[in-house]
Design a protein around this motif. Structure first.
Motif, PDB file in Angstrom:
ATOM      1  N   GLU A  92       0.832  -1.205   0.000  1.00  0.00           N
ATOM      2  CA  GLU A  92       0.000   0.000   0.000  1.00  0.00           C
ATOM      3  C   GLU A  92       0.865   1.253   0.000  1.00  0.00           C
ATOM      4  O   GLU A  92       0.581   2.218  -0.705  1.00  0.00           O
ATOM      5  CB  GLU A  92      -0.949  -0.011   1.194  1.00  0.00           C
ATOM      6  CG  GLU A  92      -2.025  -1.067   1.071  1.00  0.00           C
ATOM      7  CD  GLU A  92      -2.833  -1.267   2.346  1.00  0.00           C
ATOM      8  OE1 GLU A  92      -2.383  -0.854   3.440  1.00  0.00           O
ATOM      9  OE2 GLU A  92      -3.931  -1.834   2.231  1.00  0.00           O
ATOM     10  N   ALA A  93       1.936   1.242   0.778  1.00  0.00           N
ATOM     11  CA  ALA A  93       2.840   2.395   0.840  1.00  0.00           C
ATOM     12  C   ALA A  93       3.604   2.574  -0.474  1.00  0.00           C
ATOM     13  O   ALA A  93       3.842   3.706  -0.906  1.00  0.00           O
ATOM     14  CB  ALA A  93       3.819   2.235   1.992  1.00  0.00           C
ATOM     15  N   ASP A  94       3.983   1.469  -1.111  1.00  0.00           N
ATOM     16  CA  ASP A  94       4.750   1.526  -2.363  1.00  0.00           C
ATOM     17  C   ASP A  94       3.921   1.958  -3.559  1.00  0.00           C
ATOM     18  O   ASP A  94       4.479   2.377  -4.573  1.00  0.00           O
ATOM     19  CB  ASP A  94       5.371   0.162  -2.680  1.00  0.00           C
ATOM     20  CG  ASP A  94       6.549  -0.173  -1.801  1.00  0.00           C
ATOM     21  OD1 ASP A  94       7.002   0.709  -1.035  1.00  0.00           O
ATOM     22  OD2 ASP A  94       7.027  -1.333  -1.870  1.00  0.00           O
ATOM     23  N   LEU A  95       2.624   1.847  -3.456  1.00  0.00           N
ATOM     24  CA  LEU A  95       1.754   2.126  -4.599  1.00  0.00           C
ATOM     25  C   LEU A  95       1.956   3.528  -5.159  1.00  0.00           C
ATOM     26  O   LEU A  95       1.952   3.717  -6.378  1.00  0.00           O
ATOM     27  CB  LEU A  95       0.295   1.895  -4.231  1.00  0.00           C
ATOM     28  CG  LEU A  95      -0.703   1.894  -5.378  1.00  0.00           C
ATOM     29  CD1 LEU A  95      -0.304   0.875  -6.450  1.00  0.00           C
ATOM     30  CD2 LEU A  95      -2.093   1.591  -4.860  1.00  0.00           C
ATOM     31  N   SER A  96       2.152   4.502  -4.299  1.00  0.00           N
ATOM     32  CA  SER A  96       2.327   5.877  -4.775  1.00  0.00           C
ATOM     33  C   SER A  96       3.692   6.094  -5.422  1.00  0.00           C
ATOM     34  O   SER A  96       3.888   7.059  -6.151  1.00  0.00           O
ATOM     35  CB  SER A  96       2.134   6.866  -3.626  1.00  0.00           C
ATOM     36  OG  SER A  96       3.127   6.659  -2.639  1.00  0.00           O
ATOM     37  N   VAL A  97       4.631   5.196  -5.177  1.00  0.00           N
ATOM     38  CA  VAL A  97       5.988   5.335  -5.710  1.00  0.00           C
ATOM     39  C   VAL A  97       6.181   4.482  -6.962  1.00  0.00           C
ATOM     40  O   VAL A  97       6.697   4.947  -7.972  1.00  0.00           O
ATOM     41  CB  VAL A  97       7.033   4.939  -4.637  1.00  0.00           C
ATOM     42  CG1 VAL A  97       8.434   5.033  -5.197  1.00  0.00           C
ATOM     43  CG2 VAL A  97       6.875   5.802  -3.400  1.00  0.00           C
ATOM     44  N   SER A  98       5.754   3.220  -6.897  1.00  0.00           N
ATOM     45  CA  SER A  98       5.991   2.289  -7.997  1.00  0.00           C
ATOM     46  C   SER A  98       4.934   1.188  -8.010  1.00  0.00           C
ATOM     47  O   SER A  98       4.835   0.415  -7.050  1.00  0.00           O
ATOM     48  CB  SER A  98       7.376   1.648  -7.850  1.00  0.00           C
ATOM     49  OG  SER A  98       7.539   0.567  -8.738  1.00  0.00           O
ATOM     50  N   ALA A  99       4.192   1.137  -9.091  1.00  0.00           N
ATOM     51  CA  ALA A  99       3.171   0.091  -9.226  1.00  0.00           C
ATOM     52  C   ALA A  99       3.813  -1.293  -9.256  1.00  0.00           C
ATOM     53  O   ALA A  99       3.264  -2.254  -8.703  1.00  0.00           O
ATOM     54  CB  ALA A  99       2.340   0.320 -10.473  1.00  0.00           C
ATOM     55  N   ASP A 100       4.977  -1.409  -9.886  1.00  0.00           N
ATOM     56  CA  ASP A 100       5.669  -2.702  -9.946  1.00  0.00           C
ATOM     57  C   ASP A 100       6.104  -3.169  -8.557  1.00  0.00           C
ATOM     58  O   ASP A 100       5.951  -4.345  -8.208  1.00  0.00           O
ATOM     59  CB  ASP A 100       6.887  -2.633 -10.866  1.00  0.00           C
ATOM     60  CG  ASP A 100       6.509  -2.593 -12.334  1.00  0.00           C
ATOM     61  OD1 ASP A 100       5.366  -2.964 -12.673  1.00  0.00           O
ATOM     62  OD2 ASP A 100       7.362  -2.191 -13.142  1.00  0.00           O
ATOM     63  N   ALA A 101       6.644  -2.259  -7.770  1.00  0.00           N
ATOM     64  CA  ALA A 101       7.068  -2.615  -6.411  1.00  0.00           C
ATOM     65  C   ALA A 101       5.858  -3.001  -5.569  1.00  0.00           C
ATOM     66  O   ALA A 101       5.906  -3.961  -4.799  1.00  0.00           O
ATOM     67  CB  ALA A 101       7.821  -1.454  -5.769  1.00  0.00           C
TER      68      ALA A 101
END
Length: 75
Positions: A20-29
């Protein structure tokens, strides 16, 4: 719930939180972390039921663990 299943479930929740936290940074991550969240959740389900698959799941999870990574939940 046995300790092994509880540890897998905790790991699943942590991976989902990270996704959930990574979603705003990288969809792949985020997708990668979400995959692990699902993997750990299903593994916890099998471990909780005392399934014969528990040992195989443990071996599979170890095979995909980071090199040199600390294994926190394997017996």
């Amino acid at each position: 719930m046995n300790k092994y299943a509880a540890d897998l479930w905790a790991r699943s929740k942590e991976a989902l939180k990270t996704a959930e936290a990574d979603l705003s940074v990288s969809a792949d991550a985020a997708a990668s972390r979400a995959y692990y969240a699902a993997f750990y959740a299903v593994s916890a389900l099998f471990a909780r039921s005392g399934s014969e698959l528990e040992k195989k799941l443990s071996q599979a999870a170890k095979a995909f663990a980071p090199v040199g990574g600390e294994q926190l939940f394997f017996p």
